[in-house]
Design a protein around this motif. Structure first.
Motif: not given
Length: 142
Positions: A61-65, A76-86, A6-13
């Protein structure tokens, strides 16, 4: 599917979307633009068609990241943003700055200001640069 980091959690980038491969980036941008999308919605919005199975694989893959999340909606599945809008907005502006203005946020801001001035030339200004913009976050503007 193998657990991807999870690049968001691990890198904080804050600028992660640009690191995705081109097709995954396009898919993530479609999901972010729509707010919520199914694999079929993404397939219809792609610039180059892909099979539904390929799109679903890339969505996983994008979800796993950690860049999108999914929820079940019937069959079905619906996908949405995981990163805050900012963070998503900042990432997009950083990408534009890097790709077109040699990484200079000042030059990017100047170009945006010039575009706003041209766009609002026919409209009555409401007072200053911020007055001509639709506020994304009232608290963020002076």
């Amino acid at each position: 599917m193998q657990n991807a980091p999870n690049f968001v959690a691990e890198t904080g980038d804050d600028d992660l979307i640009h690191r995705l491969p081109r097709r995954e980036r396009e898919i993530a941008e479609i999901v972010y633009a729509k707010g919520e999308a199914s694999a079929e919605d993404v397939c219809r919005a792609l610039s180059d068609p892909l099979s539904n199975a390929a799109v679903r694989t890339m969505l996983q893959r994008i979800e796993a990241k950690g860049m999108i999340r999914r929820r079940r909606d019937g069959k079905r599945y619906l996908y949405s943003a995981a990163l805050p809008d900012r963070i998503a907005r900042e990432a997009a502006l950083q990408r534009v700055s890097r790709d077109y203005f040699d990484g200079s946020l000042a030059c990017t801001a100047l170009a945006l200001t010039e575009m706003l001035d041209r766009e609002s030339a026919s409209a009555a200004p409401r007072g200053g640069l911020w007055g001509r913009m639709s506020p994304l976050d009232d608290a963020a503007h002076p």
